[in-house]
Design an enzyme around this catalytic site. Structure first.
Site, PDB file in Angstrom:
ATOM      1  N   ASP A  89       0.890  -1.163   0.000  1.00 14.36           N
ATOM      2  CA  ASP A  89       0.000   0.000   0.000  1.00 14.36           C
ATOM      3  C   ASP A  89       0.935   1.222   0.000  1.00 14.36           C
ATOM      4  O   ASP A  89       2.140   1.090   0.239  1.00 14.36           O
ATOM      5  CB  ASP A  89      -0.863  -0.055   1.280  1.00 14.36           C
ATOM      6  CG  ASP A  89      -1.584   1.246   1.539  1.00 14.36           C
ATOM      7  OD1 ASP A  89      -2.335   1.674   0.652  1.00 14.36           O
ATOM      8  OD2 ASP A  89      -1.382   1.834   2.615  1.00 14.36           O
ATOM      9  N   ASP A  91      -0.212   5.223   0.801  1.00 16.84           N
ATOM     10  CA  ASP A  91      -0.512   6.302   1.749  1.00 16.84           C
ATOM     11  C   ASP A  91      -0.614   5.792   3.185  1.00 16.84           C
ATOM     12  O   ASP A  91      -1.394   4.891   3.462  1.00 16.84           O
ATOM     13  CB  ASP A  91      -1.825   6.979   1.348  1.00 16.84           C
ATOM     14  CG  ASP A  91      -1.673   7.752   0.056  1.00 16.84           C
ATOM     15  OD1 ASP A  91      -2.120   7.224  -0.993  1.00 16.84           O
ATOM     16  OD2 ASP A  91      -1.072   8.836   0.078  1.00 16.84           O
TER      17      ASP A  91
HETATM   18  O1  LIG Z   1      -4.429   2.932  -0.728  1.00 23.29           O
HETATM   19  P1  LIG Z   1      -3.569   4.028  -0.138  1.00 23.29           P
HETATM   20  O2  LIG Z   1      -2.209   4.150  -0.783  1.00 23.29           O
HETATM   21  O3  LIG Z   1      -3.493   4.002   1.363  1.00 23.29           O
HETATM   22  O4  LIG Z   1      -4.292   5.420  -0.562  1.00 23.29           O
HETATM   23  C1  LIG Z   1      -5.430   5.812   0.021  1.00 23.29           C
HETATM   24  C2  LIG Z   1      -5.677   7.272  -0.263  1.00 23.29           C
HETATM   25  O5  LIG Z   1      -6.777   7.393  -1.087  1.00 23.29           O
HETATM   26  C3  LIG Z   1      -5.844   8.062   1.000  1.00 23.29           C
HETATM   27  O6  LIG Z   1      -6.507   7.351   1.979  1.00 23.29           O
HETATM   28 MG   LIG Z   2      -2.784   3.354   3.113  1.00 20.91          MG
END
Ligand SMILES: O=P(O)(O)OC[C@@H](O)CO
Ligand SMILES: [Mg+2]
Length: 279
Positions: free
Chosen positions: A58, A60
């Site tokens: 992942d 963020d």
């Molecule tokens: O899937 P990730 O990389 O956490 O991204 C989520 C983003 O949209 C913020 O919450």
């Molecule tokens: Mg994330």
């Protein structure tokens, strides 16, 4: 159930040995669809855990310290309506595709009569575009990525962020993110539904050399409850590195919970150990 003593959190963390019964629905409402389409795991849940051969990251909140930007901007917008942002709402929004998170935001804050999800996205965009280029790496992110690359373990990225936001967030980390075998963004045509749907992780597993990779052999790293559920719904194992402010009840579905990527021990998952664990 073996219990891993996790230095940073200083309390034993169970590693799930028996697979979570599938289809897996959260014990807490994560804003699951009203009539949830059962996300039947693709892998046979009773199969013994195969050794991990592929890793899906992942982004963020896991590799980049960017969740704070969303929180900051959402607090500014809510303040205009004399409302406050809290971690119960954050837990529901994080990890989702932008429009899905926006719908949760306007509905849960009771603003849907005065602010549409689309207008919310427009309002926050200018502020986010100023913040994203300042994104910094989370502790341990660079070390783990470079380690997997050095040991030729295939890994990729599956992020709810759309391509534009991905580019803004990674613009000062190009060399590191160029090590990813591939990147699946939240606005990828193959990703109709965001996390906790398994789609983004299944799409990511398909794009490895020789894919699709058996979900049982994939290890996902996530920070968000929706991302952990998405990994389990894809039949994959998942290491969760949650923000300490997230209620610990959201840790239940993860196979392992760490305080930081610095606490990750590749040998726990049959992956090559760090050459210098203390680094
Ligand atoms: O899937 P990730 O990389 O956490 O991204 C989520 C983003 O949209 C913020 O919450
Ligand atoms: Mg994330």
């Amino acid at each position: 159930m073996p219990r891993l003593l996790c230095q940073r959190l200083a309390f034993p963390i169970p590693i799930a040995t028996s697979p979570i019964p599938f289809p897996y629905f959260p014990t807490k409402s994560l804003n699951f669809p009203k009539n949830p389409t059962p996300y039947l795991a693709m892998a046979n849940p009773s199969a013994a855990k195969a050794p991990i051969t592929h890793v899906i990251f992942d982004m963020d909140g896991l590799l980049l310290d960017t969740e704070k930007f969303y929180t900051e901007v959402q607090e500014i917008i809510l303040a205009r309506y004399n409302k406050t942002f809290d971690w119960a709402l954050k837990a529901k929004m994080m990890g989702k595709k932008a429009i899905e998170a926006a719908r949760v935001f306007v509905e849960d804050t009771g603003l849907s009569d005065s602010l549409t999800a689309e207008d919310f996205l427009v309002e926050r965009e200018a502020m986010l575009q100023k913040l994203f280029p300042t994104s910094e790496l989370m502790p341990g992110a660079s070390r783990l990525i470079r380690h997997l690359h050095a040991k030729a373990i295939p890994f990729c990225l599956a992020t709810g962020s759309n391509k534009r936001h991905f580019e803004l967030k990674t613009q000062s980390h190009h060399e590191l993110f160029s090590l990813m075998h591939h990147v699946v963004n939240g606005d990828d045509p193959e990703v109709k539904q965001g996390k906790p749907s398994p789609e983004i992780f299944l799409a990511a597993s398909k794009r490895f050399e020789g894919g699709p990779v058996d979900p049982n052999k994939c290890l996902v790293f996530e920070d968000a409850p929706s991302g952990v559920l998405a990994a389990k719904n894809a039949g994959m194992s998942v290491v969760m590195v949650p923000d300490p402010r997230l209620d610990s009840s959201f840790h239940d579905a993860a196979d392992q919970v760490l305080g930081s990527l610095l606490d990750f021990n590749p040998s726990d998952w049959g992956l090559p150990p760090f050459d210098n664990p203390a680094s």
